[in-house]
Motif scaffolding. Structure first.
Motif, short mmCIF file in Angstrom:
data_model
loop_
_atom_site.label_atom_id
_atom_site.label_comp_id
_atom_site.label_asym_id
_atom_site.label_seq_id
_atom_site.Cartn_x
_atom_site.Cartn_y
_atom_site.Cartn_z
N CYS A 1 0.85 -1.20 0.00
CA CYS A 1 0.00 0.00 0.00
C CYS A 1 0.88 1.24 0.00
CB CYS A 1 -0.89 -0.01 1.24
SG CYS A 1 -1.83 1.51 1.45
N THR A 2 0.65 2.13 -0.94
CA THR A 2 1.46 3.34 -1.04
C THR A 2 0.84 4.50 -0.27
OG1 THR A 2 0.27 3.99 -3.02
CG2 THR A 2 2.29 2.71 -3.34
N CYS B 1 -1.90 6.07 -1.06
CA CYS B 1 -2.42 7.09 -1.99
C CYS B 1 -3.85 7.53 -1.67
CB CYS B 1 -2.36 6.56 -3.42
SG CYS B 1 -3.50 5.21 -3.73
N ARG B 2 -4.59 6.69 -0.95
CA ARG B 2 -5.95 7.00 -0.48
C ARG B 2 -7.02 6.99 -1.58
NH1 ARG B 2 -5.90 9.48 4.60
NH2 ARG B 2 -7.81 10.61 4.11
N TYR B 3 -6.68 6.47 -2.75
CA TYR B 3 -7.71 6.39 -3.81
C TYR B 3 -8.87 5.49 -3.39
CZ TYR B 3 -4.47 8.57 -7.13
OH TYR B 3 -3.63 9.42 -7.76
N CYS B 4 -8.61 4.59 -2.47
CA CYS B 4 -9.66 3.65 -2.04
C CYS B 4 -10.69 4.32 -1.14
CB CYS B 4 -9.02 2.49 -1.29
SG CYS B 4 -7.89 3.02 0.01
N ILE C 1 -8.60 2.65 5.42
CA ILE C 1 -7.88 1.51 4.82
C ILE C 1 -6.34 1.66 4.90
CG2 ILE C 1 -7.60 0.17 2.69
CD1 ILE C 1 -10.59 1.12 2.08
N PRO C 2 -5.76 2.76 4.37
CA PRO C 2 -4.29 2.82 4.41
C PRO C 2 -3.72 2.79 5.83
CG PRO C 2 -5.22 4.85 3.46
CD PRO C 2 -6.34 3.88 3.61
N PHE D 1 -3.52 -0.74 6.95
CA PHE D 1 -2.42 -1.46 6.31
C PHE D 1 -1.06 -1.03 6.88
CE2 PHE D 1 -5.17 -2.25 2.32
CZ PHE D 1 -5.77 -3.32 2.96
N ARG E 1 -10.87 0.61 -6.89
CA ARG E 1 -10.18 1.90 -7.06
C ARG E 1 -8.69 1.83 -6.75
NH1 ARG E 1 -15.16 4.19 -4.23
NH2 ARG E 1 -13.96 4.01 -2.32
N CYS E 2 -8.22 0.69 -6.26
CA CYS E 2 -6.81 0.63 -5.81
C CYS E 2 -5.86 0.45 -6.99
CB CYS E 2 -6.63 -0.52 -4.82
SG CYS E 2 -4.90 -0.71 -4.33
N PRO E 3 -4.95 1.41 -7.24
CA PRO E 3 -4.02 1.26 -8.36
C PRO E 3 -3.01 0.13 -8.17
CG PRO E 3 -3.54 3.27 -7.12
CD PRO E 3 -4.78 2.67 -6.52
N GLN E 4 -2.87 -0.33 -6.93
CA GLN E 4 -1.92 -1.42 -6.66
C GLN E 4 -2.58 -2.80 -6.75
OE1 GLN E 4 1.30 -0.53 -6.08
NE2 GLN E 4 0.65 1.59 -6.22
N ILE F 1 -4.60 -4.23 -4.80
CA ILE F 1 -4.57 -4.95 -3.51
C ILE F 1 -5.97 -5.52 -3.25
CG2 ILE F 1 -4.31 -4.65 -1.00
CD1 ILE F 1 -2.32 -2.35 -1.69
N ILE G 1 -8.27 -5.62 -1.12
CA ILE G 1 -8.41 -4.90 0.15
C ILE G 1 -9.26 -5.64 1.20
CG2 ILE G 1 -9.21 -2.73 1.21
CD1 ILE G 1 -8.27 -1.29 -1.32
#
Ligand code: SF4
Ligand code: SF4
Length: 253
Positions: free
Chosen positions: A173-174, A176-179, A188-189, A192, A233-236, A238, A240
């Protein structure tokens, strides 16, 4: 940023420089590298402040952002050079064995700070210190750690340490908070972050305690209702909800 422009941020900065209230202006940054570059290019900044340490070279502004800001002649201030103390305290044994291979003995904090001072682009390093001993150690490091003072062997040890830390991270998880936002209120972040800390430092008990006090009941993993919105929505990529179930299993006791 649109909101700040609408409020006349740049005109305000021009004015306070003109009337002498400020000699230099800058910004502090926590977001993705692309936005960092956009902000750098948007104004004649004097200085910027970014999160950077030997583990987070691809995180937020990262090394790419650091070089970009330097190419625009910005002074660069580093925050979190020891990742909130995590690179200096409770260092796992396998990492200590790597540091011990070096002929020049340095503490983990010294390794972390020396890595930053080795970069000629850095103007200032902010490191939180909790006692006089840490202050003395950090001053001594800053005194001798000049740009390009680390050897290729030193850099190779740092790369080894970075790889081991990265292997221990269970969620990529970077932050980024897009989730977000989550309809159930799960942060979420943040969840993680505590899962990764538990694995990184091999200390579930401490991580559970920190989790309970910093995440809190309203934002914790077990609030997830498995709607699946965040994962899309997660660019990685994941998974979730699955990983949140892991957070619940390990940290919510
Ligand atoms: S799957 Fe869980 S964490 Fe993700 S948005 Fe839905 S409720 Fe929130
Ligand atoms: S879970 Fe994915 S979208 Fe959410 S902060 Fe982490 S990397 Fe970003």
């Amino acid at each position: 940023m649109a909101k700040l422009l609408e409020l006349g941020l740049f005109e305000f900065l021009d004015q306070i420089k003109k009337d002498g209230r400020a000699r230099y202006v800058g910004f502090s940054f926590h977001d993705e590298a692309s936005l960092f570059k956009e902000i750098v290019d948007a104004y004649q900044w004097d200085v910027c402040q970014i999160q950077y340490n030997y583990l987070d070279i691809d995180y937020q502004a990262g090394h790419e952002g650091l070089l970009y800001a330097a190419s625009r002649n910005l002074g660069i201030i580093i925050m979190e050079p020891l990742r909130g103390g995590c690179l200096a305290d409770m260092v796992p044994d396998d990492i200590m064995k790597i540091w011990d291979k070096s002929e020049i003995k340095r503490t983990p904090a010294e390794w972390g700070l020396s890595y930053i001072w080795d970069l000629e682009q850095i103007s200032m390093v902010l490191s939180g210190m909790s006692n006089r001993e840490q202050l003395k150690e950090n001053l001594a490091t800053a005194n001798k750690a000049l740009p390009h003072s680390l050897t290729e062997k030193d850099h190779s040890l740092i790369r080894e340490v970075r790889e081991i830390y990265r292997d221990k991270l269970v969620v990529d998880c970077t932050g980024c908070r897009y989730c977000l936002p989550c309809p159930a209120g799960v942060q979420i972040p943040l969840n993680f972050k505590y899962l990764n800390n538990a694995m990184l430092y091999e200390n579930i008990e401490d991580a559970s305690r920190a989790y309970a006090s910093h995440v809190g009941d309203e934002r914790k993993a077990s609030k997830c209702i498995d709607c699946g919105q965040c994962a899309e929505r997660c660019p990685q990529d994941i998974p979730i909800p699955e990983m949140l179930a892991e957070v619940t299993r390990l940290l919510e006791k």
